[in-house]
Structure formats: C-alpha cells, structure tokens
Design an enzyme around this catalytic site. Sequence first.
Site, PDB file in Angstrom:
ATOM      1  N   GLY A  61       0.832  -1.199   0.000  1.00 47.03           N
ATOM      2  CA  GLY A  61       0.000   0.000   0.000  1.00 47.03           C
ATOM      3  C   GLY A  61       0.862   1.242   0.000  1.00 47.03           C
ATOM      4  CB  CYS A  88       5.280  -4.228   0.311  1.00 47.92           C
ATOM      5  SG  CYS A  88       6.260  -2.772  -0.037  1.00 47.92           S
ATOM      6  CE1 TYR A  89       1.122   1.261   5.313  1.00 44.61           C
ATOM      7  CE2 TYR A  89      -0.481  -0.516   5.616  1.00 44.61           C
ATOM      8  CZ  TYR A  89      -0.005   0.750   5.939  1.00 44.61           C
ATOM      9  OH  TYR A  89      -0.655   1.492   6.890  1.00 44.61           O
ATOM     10  CG  HIS A 176       5.515  -5.825  -4.244  1.00 44.34           C
ATOM     11  ND1 HIS A 176       4.215  -5.569  -3.855  1.00 44.34           N
ATOM     12  CD2 HIS A 176       6.227  -4.746  -3.868  1.00 44.34           C
ATOM     13  CE1 HIS A 176       4.150  -4.389  -3.290  1.00 44.34           C
ATOM     14  NE2 HIS A 176       5.356  -3.851  -3.280  1.00 44.34           N
ATOM     15  CD  GLU A 178       2.393  -8.489  -5.217  1.00 41.02           C
ATOM     16  OE1 GLU A 178       3.233  -9.071  -4.497  1.00 41.02           O
ATOM     17  OE2 GLU A 178       2.086  -7.293  -5.070  1.00 41.02           O
ATOM     18  CB  SER A 230     -23.872 -12.675 -25.210  1.00 37.11           C
ATOM     19  OG  SER A 230     -22.698 -13.318 -24.719  1.00 37.11           O
ATOM     20  N   GLY A 231     -23.690 -15.805 -26.432  1.00 37.15           N
ATOM     21  CA  GLY A 231     -22.806 -16.586 -27.297  1.00 37.15           C
ATOM     22  C   GLY A 231     -21.350 -16.332 -26.962  1.00 37.15           C
ATOM     23  N   GLY A 232     -21.100 -15.368 -26.061  1.00 31.14           N
ATOM     24  CA  GLY A 232     -19.730 -15.104 -25.604  1.00 31.14           C
ATOM     25  C   GLY A 232     -19.294 -16.182 -24.619  1.00 31.14           C
ATOM     26  CB  VAL A 233     -16.014 -16.738 -22.953  1.00 36.39           C
ATOM     27  CG1 VAL A 233     -15.407 -17.828 -22.091  1.00 36.39           C
ATOM     28  CG2 VAL A 233     -15.202 -16.518 -24.218  1.00 36.39           C
ATOM     29  CG  ASP A 234     -17.704 -13.974 -19.648  1.00 39.54           C
ATOM     30  OD1 ASP A 234     -16.711 -14.664 -19.920  1.00 39.54           O
ATOM     31  OD2 ASP A 234     -17.694 -12.734 -19.586  1.00 39.54           O
ATOM     32  CB  SER A 235     -23.662 -15.703 -21.386  1.00 43.69           C
ATOM     33  OG  SER A 235     -23.252 -15.399 -22.683  1.00 43.69           O
ATOM     34  CB  SER A 236     -21.114 -20.012 -23.895  1.00 44.36           C
ATOM     35  OG  SER A 236     -21.523 -19.164 -24.937  1.00 44.36           O
ATOM     36  CE  LYS A 382     -13.651 -13.644 -21.442  1.00 43.23           C
ATOM     37  NZ  LYS A 382     -14.892 -12.876 -21.365  1.00 43.23           N
TER      38      LYS A 382
HETATM   39  N1  LIG Z   1     -26.994 -10.009 -26.742  1.00 42.99           N
HETATM   40  C1  LIG Z   1     -27.175 -10.541 -25.528  1.00 42.99           C
HETATM   41  N2  LIG Z   1     -28.254 -11.308 -25.255  1.00 42.99           N
HETATM   42  C2  LIG Z   1     -28.440 -11.837 -24.042  1.00 42.99           C
HETATM   43  N3  LIG Z   1     -27.620 -11.659 -23.013  1.00 42.99           N
HETATM   44  C3  LIG Z   1     -26.534 -10.901 -23.190  1.00 42.99           C
HETATM   45  C4  LIG Z   1     -26.236 -10.316 -24.454  1.00 42.99           C
HETATM   46  N4  LIG Z   1     -25.073  -9.632 -24.331  1.00 42.99           N
HETATM   47  C5  LIG Z   1     -24.662  -9.797 -23.053  1.00 42.99           C
HETATM   48  N5  LIG Z   1     -25.531 -10.552 -22.360  1.00 42.99           N
HETATM   49  C6  LIG Z   1     -25.437 -10.915 -20.923  1.00 42.99           C
HETATM   50  O1  LIG Z   1     -24.523 -10.044 -20.251  1.00 42.99           O
HETATM   51  C7  LIG Z   1     -23.452 -10.798 -19.690  1.00 42.99           C
HETATM   52  C8  LIG Z   1     -22.152 -10.019 -19.729  1.00 42.99           C
HETATM   53  O2  LIG Z   1     -21.729  -9.833 -21.059  1.00 42.99           O
HETATM   54  P1  LIG Z   1     -20.230 -10.124 -21.437  1.00 42.99           P
HETATM   55  O3  LIG Z   1     -19.986  -9.647 -22.807  1.00 42.99           O
HETATM   56  O4  LIG Z   1     -19.370  -9.653 -20.315  1.00 42.99           O
HETATM   57  O5  LIG Z   1     -20.134 -11.714 -21.358  1.00 42.99           O
HETATM   58  P2  LIG Z   1     -20.267 -12.768 -22.501  1.00 42.99           P
HETATM   59  O6  LIG Z   1     -20.801 -12.141 -23.716  1.00 42.99           O
HETATM   60  O7  LIG Z   1     -21.019 -13.925 -21.982  1.00 42.99           O
HETATM   61  O8  LIG Z   1     -18.773 -13.215 -22.688  1.00 42.99           O
HETATM   62  P3  LIG Z   1     -17.610 -12.407 -23.379  1.00 42.99           P
HETATM   63  O9  LIG Z   1     -17.025 -11.548 -22.286  1.00 42.99           O
HETATM   64  O10 LIG Z   1     -16.701 -13.460 -23.819  1.00 42.99           O
HETATM   65  O11 LIG Z   1     -18.179 -11.578 -24.465  1.00 42.99           O
HETATM   66  C9  LIG Z   1     -23.412 -12.048 -20.503  1.00 42.99           C
HETATM   67  O12 LIG Z   1     -22.757 -13.074 -19.802  1.00 42.99           O
HETATM   68  C10 LIG Z   1     -24.872 -12.309 -20.738  1.00 42.99           C
HETATM   69  O13 LIG Z   1     -25.450 -12.894 -19.590  1.00 42.99           O
HETATM   70  N1  LIG Z   2       4.672  -0.902  -1.896  1.00 41.95           N
HETATM   71  C1  LIG Z   2       4.442  -0.725  -0.610  1.00 41.95           C
HETATM   72  O1  LIG Z   2       3.658  -1.434   0.010  1.00 41.95           O
HETATM   73  C2  LIG Z   2       5.124   0.465   0.005  1.00 41.95           C
HETATM   74  C3  LIG Z   2       4.995   0.522   1.500  1.00 41.95           C
HETATM   75  C4  LIG Z   2       5.450   1.862   2.054  1.00 41.95           C
HETATM   76  N2  LIG Z   2       4.610   2.883   1.542  1.00 41.95           N
HETATM   77  C5  LIG Z   2       6.914   2.116   1.673  1.00 41.95           C
HETATM   78  O2  LIG Z   2       7.199   2.979   0.893  1.00 41.95           O
HETATM   79  O3  LIG Z   2       7.781   1.455   2.195  1.00 41.95           O
HETATM   80 MG   LIG Z   3     -20.004 -10.582 -24.587  1.00 40.83          MG
END
Ligand SMILES: Nc1ncnc2c1ncn2[C@@H]1O[C@H](COP(=O)(O)OP(=O)(O)OP(=O)(O)O)[C@@H](O)[C@H]1O
Ligand SMILES: NC(=O)CC[C@H](N)C(=O)O
Ligand SMILES: [Mg+2]
Length: 527
Positions: A61, A88-89, A176, A178, A230-236, A382
């Site tokens: 931080g 760190c912090y 860090h 990470e 939407s056919g996108g990754v998340d909703s599929s 994702k």
């Molecule tokens: N045209 C659409 N019809 C129905 N639902 C939709 C549509 N577009 C988005 N959504 C809804 O909104 C959500 C968020 O959209 P977002 O684009 O983030 O995800 P995604 O389309 O599923 O995946 P991706 O991020 O890969 O495009 C979707 O998961 C879906 O539930």
């Molecule tokens: N990156 C950090 O967490 C910094 C911690 C604190 N602010 C420092 O300068 O030492």
């Molecule tokens: Mg989408």
Amino acid sequence: MSETPHLSDRPVLVVDFGAQYAQLIARRVREANVFSEVVPSTMAASEMLAKEPAAIILSGGPSSVYEEGAPSLDPSLLEAGVPVFGMCYGFQAMVQALGGTVERTGLGEYGSTPAQVSDTESTLFNGQPSDQSVWMSHGDAATAAPEGMRVTATTSGAPVAAFEDDERRLYGVQWHPEVMHSTFGQRVLENFLLRGAGLSGDWTAHNVVESLVEQVKETVGDKHVLCALSGGVDSSVAAALVQRAVGDQLTCVFVDHGLLRSGEAEQVEKEFVEATGVDLVVVDAKEQFLNALAGVSDPEEKRKIIGREFIRVFEQAARDVVGSAERDGHPVEFLVQGTLYPDVVESGGGTGTANIKSHHNVGGLPDDLQFTLIEPLRLLFKDEVRQVGLELGVPEGIVWRQPFPGPGLGIRIVGEVTAERLDILRAADQIARHELTAAGLDREIWQCPVVLLADVRSVGVQGDGRTYGHPVVLRPVSSEDAMTADWTRVPYDVLAKISTRITNEVREVNRVVLDVTSKPPGTIEWE
Ligand SMILES: Nc1ncnc2c1ncn2[C@@H]1O[C@H](COP(=O)(O)OP(=O)(O)OP(=O)(O)O)[C@@H](O)[C@H]1O
Ligand SMILES: NC(=O)CC[C@H](N)C(=O)O
Ligand SMILES: [Mg+2]
Ligand SMILES: O=c1[nH]c(=O)c2[nH+]cn([C@@H]3O[C@H](COP(=O)(O)O)[C@@H](O)[C@H]3O)c2[nH]1
C-alpha cells in the site's frame, strides 16, 4: 437480489491496503489452486474472521505505517491462530504491530533487487537458492525485527527483508512476490500457503464445477430459469453449468439489440445450440434499443439505458415462457447472467474500488429488477472461466472466443448511436476482424475493439476529390484478465491492409488510427 456463489468454505483473504493490484495477489493464490478473495482493509477484523479464513495475506500500500491515519492492522488478526503473510506495507504493518521498528531510512529500493536468503530450508524459502532477485517498491524499512521473529532474508536497503515464525504461523517479506519479476515469488507464496498454512491446494476447475452445479441445483429447485445468452465465453459457460444443474428447466434468451457485429446472432444458434441442445429464444429488440438510445451520447447514460432495456426484454421473455403451454405455469424467478469478477470490480462493486464504468450487467441494472440473479461465475476471472468451460465440455471455439461487451457497438460509437452509424461501424469491424483472423493473430490478441469517432470529422482526398469523413480507431489489446492490458504490436503490413480496405470499402470512413495506450491509463473500450 443476487445469489453470490461461494467457492470455498474457507477462503484465503487478501486484505487490500490500497495496493495497485490486490487482485493480482488473489490470482496468484488461485494459481496455487487455493481459493482467494480480496477484502478492503477497512473491513472490521471481526467480520474478516467471521469468514473463517484459511489464511490471511496483507497487501502492499502507498502509506507509511507510522503516519497518522495510515490504514491499520488490527492485532486480533495476528492472534486468531490464522496463518498470516505480509507483503511490503502488509509486512511493515506486521513488524509494527508485533513490536518491531519501521522507519524511513533514506535507502528506498525500487525494481529488481538482489536478496540474500539466510536459511534455504525455512518454510518460505525451502527449495530456493540463497541469492535471488526480488521486486521491491519501498521507501520505509524494518530496522528491528519483532521479538521472537526469525529474519530469513536481507537486501542492502532492508536489513529485515523477510521474517518467519512457524509457531505462530506468521510470515512476511518486504518485497512483492506477486510480481513476475520476483524470480521465486510464486514459490514463496506457495510455500506460505501449502507449508506455512498447511493448505491442500485442491481448488481445481473440476471441484469448482461440482460445487457450482450443487449450488445452482439447490437455489433453483424445480423452478424455471432464464439465461441471458450472448454466445460469448461467460454466458455460454454459465448456461452450460446451469444446464448441467437443472437440465430443461433452462431457457436461454439471446437479445438482438441491433448493436451486434455482423453474423453474431446466427453464430450463437449455430455453435452453442448445436453443441448443447439448449432451448433458445431469440428476441428481436433492435427498434426498442435504438429508440431508447436516440439523442444520447454520454457513455454512462448509454450503459444504463442498455442495462435497463436488457432487463425489460428478459421480463417480457419470462412472461412469454410462462405463458407458453409446455411450461405448466411455473413462474420464472431466476435470471442467469455470465457476470465475472472484473465486471463487478470495475462497476465499483469490488472492494471500495472506484466506479470506472457501469458494466451493463452489474452497475447498469435497474432498481426494480423482478428476478433473482444467478451469477455462478461472479467470483472468477476469465481464464478460470475458460478452464471451467473446458471442464464442462463447452466447444473450444466458444471457450477461446474473444470477449465482446454486452452493450456491443453502442459503446464503440463515440457520440449518438444511430442505425446509419451502426452500419458504418459494422462494416469496418468486419474487415478488421477478418484480416486479424487471416493473419493468425486471434489467440495473441485478447480483443480488438473498432471504434467510430462519429462526432469527429476529418478531411481527406480520394479519387482527386475532397472527402470529409470519420476516423475509426483500432484498439488491439493483449491481456490476461482485462483488468490490465497492453496494446498489441500488430505487424505493420496487417495494419496497412486493414487501413486500406476500410478506407476503400467503407465510404464514410477516410482515416484509420491505432490506439497505442495501455490499461491503465486507458481502458480497453473507449466508453
Ligand atoms: N446479446 C445478448 N443477449 C443476451 N444476453 C446478453 C447479451 N449480451 C450480453 N448478455 C449478458 O450479459 C453478460 C455479460 O456480457 P459479457 O460480454 O461480459 O459476457 P459474454 O458475452 O457472456 O462473454 P464475453 O465476455 O466473452 O463476451 C453475458 O454473460 C450475458 O449474460
Ligand atoms: N509498496 C508498498 O507497500 C510500500 C509501502 C510503504 N509505503 C513504503 O514505501 O515502504
Ligand atoms: Mg459478450
Ligand atoms: O459485458 C460487458 N458489459 C459491459 O458493460 C462492458 N464494458 C466493457 N466490457 C468488457 O470488459 C473488458 C474490460 O473493458 P474496459 O477496460 O473497457 O473496462 C473488455 O473485455 C470489454 O470489452 C464489458 N462487458
């Protein structure tokens, strides 16, 4: 109301002291197959402990622990018997809370720094070399370790660069781990989680699927569910998960809001429905969305309108589903959305983060929502969703598809959205997508928004005549999770081809420009 899934009974909490990327720490923990969640440092210690954390990680931080008003570490977190790891912090806060000294020494270290490990068999450093490169970013340092703490590493600017106490299970490093540039960072973190805290590292896509399927089953019972697909990754992936849980109690609704790219509606039907046999309703809502967006050019206002109209369509669809004969009158109470963790964080729903933009499916939702939302992927990134998708057997073509935002081309027209402008953008976008795919760049590029600067005009010359058209922007980005991104170095010849084709084939566009901004400071989309 929303059903937030839980992905582990005992999460590792990352306490965010205002670190630049506390999310990154959570990701690294998850990469060790341990579930992790970020909480703000302002959350009461009692509330954190009530989550029964398996371990606690204290982030870095910007503050100095000795300053007045600096975010504080409640000592009860160190006394609860929960393993704690400070970075760190967070490390400095532990030093101070345990009775050591933290000072501004004038020996700040920034960037890659050599560290000497004095015990390569310790809990944190087991199996690592005694000389390693660590990523530092600090101006303060611990000058005296707390009593009973073993110092296990030093650097030239930090005499106490790491400490360990196996009895109380308290650990920390000044650097860090990470960050990728800490050569053994992930090993140090894993050593803390698996050896120090004794966790088993069994948080895998397989277990996540099982647990989410169970939760969806329990929530839904024998009710009917709609899924916004939407056919996108998340909703599929969300739909596949819910289908596995409740089978034909699921109906998917695809909204054709007129803000789609060319060929999109057909693709959903062809790919997803064919692979899963899911019940799909396609709603033509082009006019409804265009009318609602008329005259609006403010990005947040557009997002809110789109979010609202989406829900109106789903409400109507729910009535239609209930009304249809084969549904035996069961009310539709649930709406499944493919919301992900980054959507939530960026909409200000994360841990005290600023509202950058209202994702249509989170901050853009209307207040009078009639559904209980089911968002099984709400805590996942994702790449994790892609793993879950593969585990569920979602076709690879869908799992690896590039993201496309729900509000679609509506937030890629800078200015008012009109039918004519949508046609222009669709044509330009189709060319860019075609050429990038042809060049084999689809996996390298996370996504490439094409943006129409509808309110900007520029002078050009074509066929010996003056043109006065619009610029489009190409925004190819590379990213791991859309939280941060860099612009993709697309080869010049590919860019040249896209530019030539767009300016030749799309009459209204007479200039193609390239966005070379990383995120931050830019975001991926322009609005
Ligand atoms: N045209 C659409 N019809 C129905 N639902 C939709 C549509 N577009 C988005 N959504 C809804 O909104 C959500 C968020 O959209 P977002 O684009 O983030 O995800 P995604 O389309 O599923 O995946 P991706 O991020 O890969 O495009 C979707 O998961 C879906 O539930
Ligand atoms: N990156 C950090 O967490 C910094 C911690 C604190 N602010 C420092 O300068 O030492
Ligand atoms: Mg989408
Ligand atoms: O479903 C969505 N609804 C939205 O309102 C929305 N806004 C941005 N995005 C997508 O999210 C990722 C991060 O985008 P930004 O850097 O522009 O915030 C990128 O992948 C964007 O395409 C959205 N997706």
